[in-house]
Design a protein around this motif. Structure first.
Motif, PDB file in Angstrom:
ATOM      1  N   UNK A  12      38.041 -65.485   7.204  1.00 39.10           N
ATOM      2  CA  UNK A  12      38.935 -64.982   8.240  1.00 39.10           C
ATOM      3  C   UNK A  12      40.091 -64.206   7.608  1.00 39.10           C
ATOM      4  N   UNK A  13      40.265 -62.965   8.075  1.00 40.34           N
ATOM      5  CA  UNK A  13      41.405 -62.187   7.606  1.00 40.34           C
ATOM      6  C   UNK A  13      42.680 -62.803   8.156  1.00 40.34           C
ATOM      7  N   UNK A  14      43.757 -62.794   7.367  1.00 41.17           N
ATOM      8  CA  UNK A  14      44.981 -63.482   7.751  1.00 41.17           C
ATOM      9  C   UNK A  14      46.062 -62.520   8.240  1.00 41.17           C
ATOM     10  N   UNK A  15      46.696 -62.909   9.360  1.00 41.71           N
ATOM     11  CA  UNK A  15      47.787 -62.139   9.943  1.00 41.71           C
ATOM     12  C   UNK A  15      48.947 -63.070  10.253  1.00 41.71           C
ATOM     13  N   UNK A  16      50.091 -62.469  10.551  1.00 43.38           N
ATOM     14  CA  UNK A  16      51.249 -63.211  11.032  1.00 43.38           C
ATOM     15  C   UNK A  16      51.634 -62.677  12.398  1.00 43.38           C
ATOM     16  N   UNK A  17      52.345 -63.508  13.180  1.00 42.96           N
ATOM     17  CA  UNK A  17      52.794 -63.067  14.487  1.00 42.96           C
ATOM     18  C   UNK A  17      52.119 -63.839  15.598  1.00 42.96           C
ATOM     19  N   UNK A  61      53.201 -50.808  24.747  1.00 43.43           N
ATOM     20  CA  UNK A  61      52.542 -50.542  23.464  1.00 43.43           C
ATOM     21  C   UNK A  61      51.730 -51.724  22.933  1.00 43.43           C
ATOM     22  N   UNK A  62      51.874 -52.886  23.566  1.00 48.92           N
ATOM     23  CA  UNK A  62      51.115 -54.037  23.075  1.00 48.92           C
ATOM     24  C   UNK A  62      49.615 -53.806  23.275  1.00 48.92           C
ATOM     25  N   UNK A  63      48.807 -53.942  22.227  1.00 47.32           N
ATOM     26  CA  UNK A  63      47.361 -53.723  22.360  1.00 47.32           C
ATOM     27  C   UNK A  63      46.685 -54.837  23.141  1.00 47.32           C
ATOM     28  N   UNK A  64      45.739 -54.443  24.008  1.00 49.68           N
ATOM     29  CA  UNK A  64      44.997 -55.396  24.834  1.00 49.68           C
ATOM     30  C   UNK A  64      43.514 -55.342  24.479  1.00 49.68           C
ATOM     31  N   UNK A  65      42.942 -56.500  24.228  1.00 49.13           N
ATOM     32  CA  UNK A  65      41.497 -56.637  24.055  1.00 49.13           C
ATOM     33  C   UNK A  65      40.964 -57.415  25.250  1.00 49.13           C
ATOM     34  N   UNK A  66      40.069 -56.817  26.011  1.00 56.95           N
ATOM     35  CA  UNK A  66      39.429 -57.544  27.101  1.00 56.95           C
ATOM     36  C   UNK A  66      38.265 -58.354  26.544  1.00 56.95           C
ATOM     37  N   UNK A  67      38.193 -59.626  26.941  1.00 56.52           N
ATOM     38  CA  UNK A  67      37.112 -60.515  26.523  1.00 56.52           C
ATOM     39  C   UNK A  67      36.533 -61.140  27.777  1.00 56.52           C
ATOM     40  N   UNK A  93      40.052 -47.476  31.364  1.00 55.15           N
ATOM     41  CA  UNK A  93      40.982 -46.869  32.324  1.00 55.15           C
ATOM     42  C   UNK A  93      42.231 -47.716  32.506  1.00 55.15           C
ATOM     43  N   UNK A  94      42.072 -49.045  32.370  1.00 56.21           N
ATOM     44  CA  UNK A  94      43.211 -49.944  32.535  1.00 56.21           C
ATOM     45  C   UNK A  94      44.122 -49.974  31.309  1.00 56.21           C
ATOM     46  N   UNK A  95      43.688 -49.341  30.215  1.00 55.39           N
ATOM     47  CA  UNK A  95      44.528 -49.267  29.028  1.00 55.39           C
ATOM     48  C   UNK A  95      44.145 -50.211  27.911  1.00 55.39           C
ATOM     49  N   UNK A  96      42.965 -50.825  28.010  1.00 54.26           N
ATOM     50  CA  UNK A  96      42.528 -51.723  26.954  1.00 54.26           C
ATOM     51  C   UNK A  96      42.078 -50.963  25.707  1.00 54.26           C
ATOM     52  N   UNK A  97      42.419 -51.502  24.539  1.00 57.26           N
ATOM     53  CA  UNK A  97      41.962 -50.902  23.278  1.00 57.26           C
ATOM     54  C   UNK A  97      40.508 -51.226  22.999  1.00 57.26           C
ATOM     55  N   UNK A  98      40.014 -52.332  23.570  1.00 56.01           N
ATOM     56  CA  UNK A  98      38.636 -52.745  23.302  1.00 56.01           C
ATOM     57  C   UNK A  98      38.149 -53.638  24.432  1.00 56.01           C
ATOM     58  N   UNK A  99      36.823 -53.664  24.617  1.00 52.57           N
ATOM     59  CA  UNK A  99      36.206 -54.534  25.626  1.00 52.57           C
ATOM     60  C   UNK A  99      35.060 -55.261  24.939  1.00 52.57           C
ATOM     61  N   UNK A 146      36.423 -58.616  13.887  1.00 52.60           N
ATOM     62  CA  UNK A 146      36.535 -57.242  13.415  1.00 52.60           C
ATOM     63  C   UNK A 146      37.422 -56.402  14.322  1.00 52.60           C
ATOM     64  N   UNK A 147      37.329 -56.610  15.641  1.00 58.69           N
ATOM     65  CA  UNK A 147      38.159 -55.849  16.579  1.00 58.69           C
ATOM     66  C   UNK A 147      39.624 -56.230  16.446  1.00 58.69           C
ATOM     67  N   UNK A 148      39.900 -57.527  16.341  1.00 55.72           N
ATOM     68  CA  UNK A 148      41.283 -57.968  16.170  1.00 55.72           C
ATOM     69  C   UNK A 148      41.855 -57.389  14.877  1.00 55.72           C
ATOM     70  N   UNK A 149      41.086 -57.467  13.797  1.00 58.91           N
ATOM     71  CA  UNK A 149      41.556 -56.958  12.498  1.00 58.91           C
ATOM     72  C   UNK A 149      41.868 -55.470  12.573  1.00 58.91           C
ATOM     73  N   UNK A 150      40.983 -54.701  13.167  1.00 59.09           N
ATOM     74  CA  UNK A 150      41.170 -53.249  13.269  1.00 59.09           C
ATOM     75  C   UNK A 150      42.373 -52.896  14.132  1.00 59.09           C
ATOM     76  N   UNK A 151      42.462 -53.533  15.291  1.00 58.68           N
ATOM     77  CA  UNK A 151      43.499 -53.176  16.258  1.00 58.68           C
ATOM     78  C   UNK A 151      44.885 -53.640  15.806  1.00 58.68           C
ATOM     79  N   UNK A 152      44.986 -54.868  15.260  1.00 50.70           N
ATOM     80  CA  UNK A 152      46.282 -55.362  14.799  1.00 50.70           C
ATOM     81  C   UNK A 152      46.745 -54.613  13.554  1.00 50.70           C
TER      82      UNK A 152
END
Length: 324
Positions: free
Chosen positions: A183-188, A271-277, A291-297, A308-314
């Motif tokens: 797992x790639x590591x992030x903060x926040x 500006x907060x990125x949204x991932x639809x799941x 259309x709703x503004x999601x970066x990924x579905x 992979x989507x979280x890593x790319x988008x964050x």
């Protein structure tokens, strides 16, 4: 019943859902009840007569068998058995099979009758806390329900079944990444919106493995309230703390699309990125997500794709913050 040819009938910002209204008859204390249930039209491919089924030895009792539908082998779930409903023998039933696609899996559900399509605003759908408004026989079904709404002028109650939990029961989710990866590591902070407690737990555990702190909300309205509270605490610094929002689509009170529209219209949160799941895997829902503004579905739950989507988008979000 009408044809279930897939078509885009609802706008992403409408905060509405179209449901197939179907019935399950049950015997309780010597009386026959007509249970009224719903499934999102976006998940339904077609409704057919009960075909000849091949039994699956060793399968759970609620799996009636499998059959071949135009080259696709489909498992068929008996919803009455799954809900532990006693079906009245005196009631003449002409079963139908709802062929649905959820979580990228095609599956059949045996129902006793398919009635019509209903369009309902999410504001009129309550979470399944089962107050007295849910009807006299609601206790029988409470573990299998995600939402309730009144229909026919308030005279009847329709229950929205948690069909995703069948996928969970069958062990078909893949919430972990491959064993040969780390797992790639992030903060926040990451914010999760989902009305399913099971889905929230799976997603929360996953995000915590990636190093995130996690906040949760069970619908779009609660998600907006959570954002307001976070802004009260962090002010403008929230943009450097909150890194991603992961939102379900189908939620009582306010769905994921309408939630996204609301925050994209607010300069504090836009500006907060949204991932639809979501468990909905049709192309129209993915288009609505864009259309709703999601970066990924993403379709629940594939751990590799989610990671992979979280890593790319964050990572992209962090890079943009560094430029400011």
């Amino acid at each position: 019943m009408p044809s279930f040819e897939k078509q885009d009938t609802l706008k992403a910002s409408s905060n509405e859902i179209e449901l197939v209204d179907f019935r399950i008859y049950k015997l309780e204390k010597g009386r026959i009840y007509e249970g009224i249930y719903g499934i999102n039209v976006a998940k339904v491919n077609e409704i057919i007569r009960l075909p000849h089924l091949t039994e699956l030895p060793g399968a759970p009792e609620y799996i009636e068998g499998i059959f071949d539908l135009r080259g696709i082998v489909i498992p068929v779930i008996n919803l009455a058995k799954w809900m532990h409903v006693e079906v009245p023998k005196s009631k003449k039933i002409k079963p139908r099979v709802i062929i649905a696609e959820l979580n990228d899996i095609v599956i059949g559900f045996i129902v006793h009758e398919a009635k019509r399509i209903r369009r309902i605003n999410w504001k009129n759908i309550e979470p399944a806390n089962f107050s007295s408004s849910a009807g006299p026989n609601s206790k029988l079904d409470k573990g299998k329900i995600t939402g309730i709404t009144r229909i026919d002028g308030g005279e009847e109650v329709l229950l929205i079944l948690d069909l995703e939990s069948i996928i969970q029961d069958l062990g078909l989710y893949r919430p972990e990444i491959n064993a040969d990866r780390s797992y790639r590591q992030f903060e926040g902070l990451a914010l999760i919106l989902d009305d399913s407690a099971i889905a929230r737990k799976i997603t929360k555990d996953f995000l915590e493995k990636m190093g995130f702190d996690v906040a949760e909300a069970n619908d779009g309205e609660a998600g907006l309230e959570k954002l307001e509270k976070l802004y009260e605490n962090y002010g403008e610094k929230l943009s450097r703390y909150l890194k991603v929002i992961i939102s379900d689509i189908e939620m009582p009170k306010m769905d994921g699309f309408h939630f996204a529209k609301k925050i994209k219209e607010d300069s504090r949160f836009a500006k907060f990125p949204i991932i639809f799941s979501s468990s909905i895997s049709d192309k129209f829902s993915k288009e609505k997500g864009e259309k709703a503004g999601g970066e990924s579905y993403l379709v629940k739950f594939d751990g590799n794709k989610l990671h992979d989507e979280i890593s790319k988008i964050v990572s992209k979000y962090d890079e943009e913050l560094e430029k400011l």
